[in-house]
Scaffold this active site. Structure first.
Site, PDB file in Angstrom:
ATOM      1  N   THR A 208     -13.691   8.601  84.381  1.00 30.99           N
ATOM      2  CA  THR A 208     -13.109   7.441  85.049  1.00 30.99           C
ATOM      3  C   THR A 208     -11.586   7.549  85.102  1.00 30.99           C
ATOM      4  OG1 THR A 208     -12.850   5.038  84.918  1.00 30.99           O
ATOM      5  CG2 THR A 208     -13.172   6.159  82.844  1.00 30.99           C
TER       6      THR A 208
ATOM      7  N   SER B 264     -10.712  -0.197  77.720  1.00 35.07           N
ATOM      8  CA  SER B 264     -11.812  -0.923  77.058  1.00 35.07           C
ATOM      9  C   SER B 264     -12.601   0.071  76.193  1.00 35.07           C
ATOM     10  CB  SER B 264     -12.771  -1.497  78.105  1.00 35.07           C
ATOM     11  OG  SER B 264     -13.467  -0.425  78.749  1.00 35.07           O
TER      12      SER B 264
ATOM     13  N   TYR C  46     -15.593   0.818  76.680  1.00 38.71           N
ATOM     14  CA  TYR C  46     -16.304   1.665  77.644  1.00 38.71           C
ATOM     15  C   TYR C  46     -15.406   2.826  78.086  1.00 38.71           C
ATOM     16  CZ  TYR C  46     -16.842   3.451  82.297  1.00 38.71           C
ATOM     17  OH  TYR C  46     -16.859   4.307  83.357  1.00 38.71           O
ATOM     18  N   HIS C  47     -14.180   2.471  78.551  1.00 36.71           N
ATOM     19  CA  HIS C  47     -13.293   3.532  79.041  1.00 36.71           C
ATOM     20  C   HIS C  47     -12.988   4.536  77.921  1.00 36.71           C
ATOM     21  CE1 HIS C  47     -12.476   0.418  82.202  1.00 36.71           C
ATOM     22  NE2 HIS C  47     -12.395   1.479  82.990  1.00 36.71           N
TER      23      HIS C  47
ATOM     24  N   LYS D 296     -15.489   7.314  77.590  1.00 35.24           N
ATOM     25  CA  LYS D 296     -15.296   8.408  78.552  1.00 35.24           C
ATOM     26  C   LYS D 296     -14.255   9.399  78.031  1.00 35.24           C
ATOM     27  CE  LYS D 296     -17.886   6.992  82.072  1.00 35.24           C
ATOM     28  NZ  LYS D 296     -19.027   7.730  82.572  1.00 35.24           N
TER      29      LYS D 296
ATOM     30  N   ASN E  26     -16.293  -5.087  95.939  1.00 34.46           N
ATOM     31  CA  ASN E  26     -17.647  -5.545  96.272  1.00 34.46           C
ATOM     32  C   ASN E  26     -17.830  -7.011  95.874  1.00 34.46           C
ATOM     33  OD1 ASN E  26     -18.383  -3.112  97.363  1.00 34.46           O
ATOM     34  ND2 ASN E  26     -19.815  -2.540  95.755  1.00 34.46           N
ATOM     35  N   ARG E  27     -17.307  -7.366  94.689  1.00 37.43           N
ATOM     36  CA  ARG E  27     -17.421  -8.759  94.255  1.00 37.43           C
ATOM     37  C   ARG E  27     -16.736  -9.708  95.250  1.00 37.43           C
ATOM     38  NH1 ARG E  27     -18.084 -11.222  89.405  1.00 37.43           N
ATOM     39  NH2 ARG E  27     -16.027 -11.964  88.780  1.00 37.43           N
TER      40      ARG E  27
HETATM   41  P1  NAD Z   1     -25.238   2.289  86.980  1.00 37.34           P
HETATM   42  O1  NAD Z   1     -25.233   1.447  85.750  1.00 37.34           O
HETATM   43  O2  NAD Z   1     -25.634   1.665  88.260  1.00 37.34           O
HETATM   44  O3  NAD Z   1     -26.160   3.581  86.738  1.00 37.34           O
HETATM   45  C1  NAD Z   1     -26.225   4.262  85.524  1.00 37.34           C
HETATM   46  C2  NAD Z   1     -27.659   4.693  85.314  1.00 37.34           C
HETATM   47  O4  NAD Z   1     -27.760   5.420  84.083  1.00 37.34           O
HETATM   48  C3  NAD Z   1     -28.629   3.519  85.201  1.00 37.34           C
HETATM   49  O5  NAD Z   1     -29.688   3.684  86.114  1.00 37.34           O
HETATM   50  C4  NAD Z   1     -29.113   3.555  83.752  1.00 37.34           C
HETATM   51  O6  NAD Z   1     -30.454   3.113  83.624  1.00 37.34           O
HETATM   52  C5  NAD Z   1     -28.923   5.023  83.387  1.00 37.34           C
HETATM   53  N1  NAD Z   1     -28.690   5.264  81.951  1.00 37.34           N
HETATM   54  C6  NAD Z   1     -27.739   4.689  81.158  1.00 37.34           C
HETATM   55  N2  NAD Z   1     -27.833   5.160  79.908  1.00 37.34           N
HETATM   56  C7  NAD Z   1     -28.859   6.048  79.889  1.00 37.34           C
HETATM   57  C8  NAD Z   1     -29.445   6.870  78.883  1.00 37.34           C
HETATM   58  N3  NAD Z   1     -29.014   6.844  77.613  1.00 37.34           N
HETATM   59  N4  NAD Z   1     -30.473   7.684  79.217  1.00 37.34           N
HETATM   60  C9  NAD Z   1     -30.947   7.721  80.482  1.00 37.34           C
HETATM   61  N5  NAD Z   1     -30.441   6.956  81.488  1.00 37.34           N
HETATM   62  C10 NAD Z   1     -29.398   6.125  81.189  1.00 37.34           C
HETATM   63  O7  NAD Z   1     -23.773   2.934  87.077  1.00 37.34           O
HETATM   64  P2  NAD Z   1     -23.041   3.558  88.348  1.00 37.34           P
HETATM   65  O8  NAD Z   1     -22.179   2.528  88.954  1.00 37.34           O
HETATM   66  O9  NAD Z   1     -24.020   4.282  89.178  1.00 37.34           O
HETATM   67  O10 NAD Z   1     -22.076   4.595  87.628  1.00 37.34           O
HETATM   68  C11 NAD Z   1     -22.529   5.924  87.390  1.00 37.34           C
HETATM   69  C12 NAD Z   1     -21.497   6.698  86.614  1.00 37.34           C
HETATM   70  O11 NAD Z   1     -20.273   6.752  87.329  1.00 37.34           O
HETATM   71  C13 NAD Z   1     -21.186   6.088  85.240  1.00 37.34           C
HETATM   72  O12 NAD Z   1     -21.058   7.104  84.302  1.00 37.34           O
HETATM   73  C14 NAD Z   1     -19.855   5.390  85.471  1.00 37.34           C
HETATM   74  O13 NAD Z   1     -19.114   5.360  84.284  1.00 37.34           O
HETATM   75  C15 NAD Z   1     -19.200   6.262  86.529  1.00 37.34           C
HETATM   76  N6  NAD Z   1     -18.282   5.485  87.377  1.00 37.34           N
HETATM   77  C16 NAD Z   1     -18.735   4.425  88.112  1.00 37.34           C
HETATM   78  C17 NAD Z   1     -17.839   3.699  88.901  1.00 37.34           C
HETATM   79  C18 NAD Z   1     -18.262   2.510  89.710  1.00 37.34           C
HETATM   80  O14 NAD Z   1     -17.385   1.837  90.299  1.00 37.34           O
HETATM   81  N7  NAD Z   1     -19.548   2.197  89.815  1.00 37.34           N
HETATM   82  C19 NAD Z   1     -16.497   4.092  88.943  1.00 37.34           C
HETATM   83  C20 NAD Z   1     -16.068   5.178  88.186  1.00 37.34           C
HETATM   84  C21 NAD Z   1     -16.975   5.880  87.397  1.00 37.34           C
HETATM   85  N1  USQ Z   2     -10.704  -7.691  88.551  1.00 41.09           N
HETATM   86  C1  USQ Z   2     -10.321  -8.902  89.075  1.00 41.09           C
HETATM   87  N2  USQ Z   2     -11.295  -9.749  89.487  1.00 41.09           N
HETATM   88  C2  USQ Z   2     -12.618  -9.439  89.422  1.00 41.09           C
HETATM   89  C3  USQ Z   2     -13.001  -8.191  88.900  1.00 41.09           C
HETATM   90  C4  USQ Z   2     -12.021  -7.346  88.457  1.00 41.09           C
HETATM   91  O1  USQ Z   2      -9.119  -9.225  89.175  1.00 41.09           O
HETATM   92  O2  USQ Z   2     -13.442 -10.273  89.818  1.00 41.09           O
HETATM   93  C5  USQ Z   2      -9.670  -6.724  88.115  1.00 41.09           C
HETATM   94  C6  USQ Z   2      -9.799  -6.289  86.663  1.00 41.09           C
HETATM   95  O3  USQ Z   2      -9.114  -7.164  85.801  1.00 41.09           O
HETATM   96  C7  USQ Z   2      -9.205  -4.888  86.713  1.00 41.09           C
HETATM   97  C8  USQ Z   2      -9.547  -4.397  88.111  1.00 41.09           C
HETATM   98  O4  USQ Z   2      -9.855  -5.554  88.881  1.00 41.09           O
HETATM   99  O5  USQ Z   2      -7.815  -4.961  86.628  1.00 41.09           O
HETATM  100  C9  USQ Z   2     -10.735  -3.449  88.147  1.00 41.09           C
HETATM  101  O6  USQ Z   2     -11.841  -4.081  87.514  1.00 41.09           O
HETATM  102  P1  USQ Z   2     -13.346  -3.703  87.924  1.00 41.09           P
HETATM  103  O7  USQ Z   2     -14.261  -4.611  87.186  1.00 41.09           O
HETATM  104  O8  USQ Z   2     -13.457  -3.634  89.400  1.00 41.09           O
HETATM  105  O9  USQ Z   2     -13.430  -2.198  87.414  1.00 41.09           O
HETATM  106  P2  USQ Z   2     -13.394  -1.591  85.951  1.00 41.09           P
HETATM  107  O10 USQ Z   2     -13.639  -2.567  84.901  1.00 41.09           O
HETATM  108  O11 USQ Z   2     -12.137  -0.774  85.850  1.00 41.09           O
HETATM  109  O12 USQ Z   2     -14.649  -0.629  85.985  1.00 41.09           O
HETATM  110  C10 USQ Z   2     -15.183  -0.047  87.174  1.00 41.09           C
HETATM  111  C11 USQ Z   2     -16.544   0.523  86.824  1.00 41.09           C
HETATM  112  C12 USQ Z   2     -16.363   1.612  85.772  1.00 41.09           C
HETATM  113  C13 USQ Z   2     -15.381   2.646  86.264  1.00 41.09           C
HETATM  114  C14 USQ Z   2     -14.058   2.009  86.666  1.00 41.09           C
HETATM  115  C15 USQ Z   2     -13.138   2.978  87.352  1.00 41.09           C
HETATM  116  O13 USQ Z   2     -17.401  -0.505  86.351  1.00 41.09           O
HETATM  117  O14 USQ Z   2     -17.623   2.221  85.508  1.00 41.09           O
HETATM  118  O15 USQ Z   2     -15.133   3.583  85.242  1.00 41.09           O
HETATM  119  O16 USQ Z   2     -14.328   0.976  87.632  1.00 41.09           O
HETATM  120  S1  USQ Z   2     -11.458   2.709  86.917  1.00 41.09           S
HETATM  121  O17 USQ Z   2     -11.097   1.336  87.250  1.00 41.09           O
HETATM  122  O18 USQ Z   2     -10.682   3.670  87.620  1.00 41.09           O
HETATM  123  O19 USQ Z   2     -11.371   2.884  85.472  1.00 41.09           O
END
Ligand code: NAD
Ligand code: USQ
Length: 383
Positions: A144, A179, A181-182, A185, A240-241
């Site tokens: 990320t 966070s 989560y981050h 990674k 998207n939200r």
């Molecule tokens: P998602 O939650 O929609 O999909 C993740 C999938 O992984 C789910 O289907 C879940 O069931 C599966 N999973 C989780 N833990 C598991 C485990 N232990 N064993 C087997 N399956 C497991 O997430 P996404 O939005 O598709 O994101 C995919 C990846 O991309 C993530 O690693 C996320 O950190 C990264 N990413 C996502 C975004 C975003 O905006 N969606 C941005 C940057 C990075």
């Molecule tokens: N934010 C708002 N309003 C909202 C939602 C979010 O102001 O309703 C702000 C947050 O405070 C943050 C920014 O928008 O400053 C991004 O938040 P987000 O929820 O869109 O994204 P984030 O929490 O960073 O996580 C998402 C994915 C995660 C991925 C990350 C990429 O859920 O899996 O790793 O985007 S990045 O942001 O580059 O770390």
């Protein structure tokens, strides 16, 4: 190629599996379906209806004539990982299967511990299985952009040249994640880098920005192939939200001043980037880092753009609310990240367009009966 998509039931994973299958690769999906359980835990859902994995795979076979294998199980269980790796022997392992929500990881101690165990242990198991069973397999790991945080200098791709006391070296770029989560990674990145050096694993860490959009050529073909899209305060992401909020008459939820700037990309470019990484693999022992995004925006800029498109093109009335920020993050800061590695490999970005925003709002209007407005507000605080 034999391509394994771990996390293939998720938002990025499902369209990726279809994309590679459509292009003639042999695709297998690994997932334990835990994302569907988190919806139940949080009382939330996908905006779009999503079918069971069996229905999805059968529908794809009916439409395309192409079969996909499914291995259902948990990456944190090594016996399971060992057995599907032995059976499928992937040439490329695309790893999306993690808990990806920052707010989910910040709910409480249990959720923080779960997130780091799930993500770090799962990835370690994958690294061991590659070493033992398919040492030539290329790991394409989704990281990320949030690993870097928001430093007051340009963000490079994984590494930075540093001069210190008259000597210089190229070192991993400093990490200041947002966070638990981050942070998971960052821990993954360190483990992967170590195994590239020690065992000669080949890996690409894709530091992805926030993904927006929903539709890809394949997911549009049939309702049974639809992708999930999250809008709740825990898993929903910024752009998207806002589109879904505009569609259902909810205030757009900008946290604080909204000057938070992040890197973004269209989901169709997620597929393109992952394909470029897969078809141009890292060398044995190489830990390659690509910043995977196409544009950067502040949160307020995005909210204002959604408001304009919703009002001008769709006749809606939209209000932007500045909520008290539930997160601890800078609301006004410098942000400039490099993303030339994927562009050099041939990435042709789909830049954010008013048409895509209008299309997302229209999709949300079509499914507005599924939107639970009670889960839209942020429910987790960082403090
Ligand atoms: P998602 O939650 O929609 O999909 C993740 C999938 O992984 C789910 O289907 C879940 O069931 C599966 N999973 C989780 N833990 C598991 C485990 N232990 N064993 C087997 N399956 C497991 O997430 P996404 O939005 O598709 O994101 C995919 C990846 O991309 C993530 O690693 C996320 O950190 C990264 N990413 C996502 C975004 C975003 O905006 N969606 C941005 C940057 C990075
Ligand atoms: N934010 C708002 N309003 C909202 C939602 C979010 O102001 O309703 C702000 C947050 O405070 C943050 C920014 O928008 O400053 C991004 O938040 P987000 O929820 O869109 O994204 P984030 O929490 O960073 O996580 C998402 C994915 C995660 C991925 C990350 C990429 O859920 O899996 O790793 O985007 S990045 O942001 O580059 O770390």
């Amino acid at each position: 190629m034999r391509i394994l998509v771990a996390g293939g039931d998720g938002f990025c994973g499902w369209p990726t599996a279809l994309y590679f299958s459509e292009r003639g690769h042999e695709v297998a999906i690994v997932d334990n379906m835990i994302r569907r359980q988190w919806d139940e835990e949080l009382g939330s859902n996908s905006l779009t209806p999503i079918y069971s994995m069996e229905d999805r795979i059968n529908a794809w076979e009916d439409k395309s004539g192409k079969a996909m294998k499914l291995y259902e199980g948990d990456l944190t269980e090594y016996e399971f990982v060992h057995s599907f790796m032995q059976d499928f022997k992937p040439e490329a392992f695309i790893h999306y299967a993690e808990q990806r929500s920052a707010p989910y990881s910040m709910i409480d101690r249990e959720h923080a511990v779960f997130t780091q165990m799930n993500n770090v242990v799962g990835t370690l198991n994958v690294l061991y299985a590659i070493k033992e069973i398919v040492p030539d397999c290329h790991l394409i790991k989704l990281g990320t952009m949030g690993e870097y945080g928001t430093p007051n200098i340009d963000i490079e791709e994984g590494y930075i040249k540093i001069e210190h006391n008259g000597r210089e070296d190229v070192l991993p770029y400093p990490k200041q994640p947002f966070s638990f989560y981050h942070l998971s990674k960052v821990h993954d990145s360190h483990n992967i880098m170590f195994t590239c050096k020690s065992w000669g694993i080949r890996a690409t860490d894709l530091n992805q920005g926030v993904v927006y959009g929903l539709w890809t050529d394949e997911t549009k073909l049939d309702e049974k192939l639809y992708n999930r899209v999250d809008y709740d305060g825990v898993f929903g992401t910024a752009l998207n939200r806002f589109c879904i909020q505009a569609a259902v008459g909810h205030d757009l939820t900008v946290y604080g001043k909204g000057g938070q700037t992040r890197a973004f990309l269209d989901i169709r470019d997620t597929l393109q980037c992952v394909e470029l990484a897969t078809l141009n693999p890292a060398d044995r022992g190489e830990f390659r880092v690509f910043n995977q995004f196409t544009e950067q925006f502040s949160v307020l800029e995005l909210a204002e753009r959604v408001k304009r498109v919703a009002e001008e093109q769709l006749g809606l009335t939209v209000n932007i609310a500045h909520l008290e920020n539930p997160r601890v993050e800078k609301e006004q800061h410098y942000y400039k990240a490099v993303n030339s590695n994927l562009v050099d490999l041939g990435l042709k970005p789909h830049f954010l367009s008013d048409e895509l925003i209008a299309d997302l709002i229209k999709t949300a209007q079509r499914y507005q009966d599924r939107v639970k407005t009670s889960v839209i507000a942020p429910s987790t605080t960082w403090r």
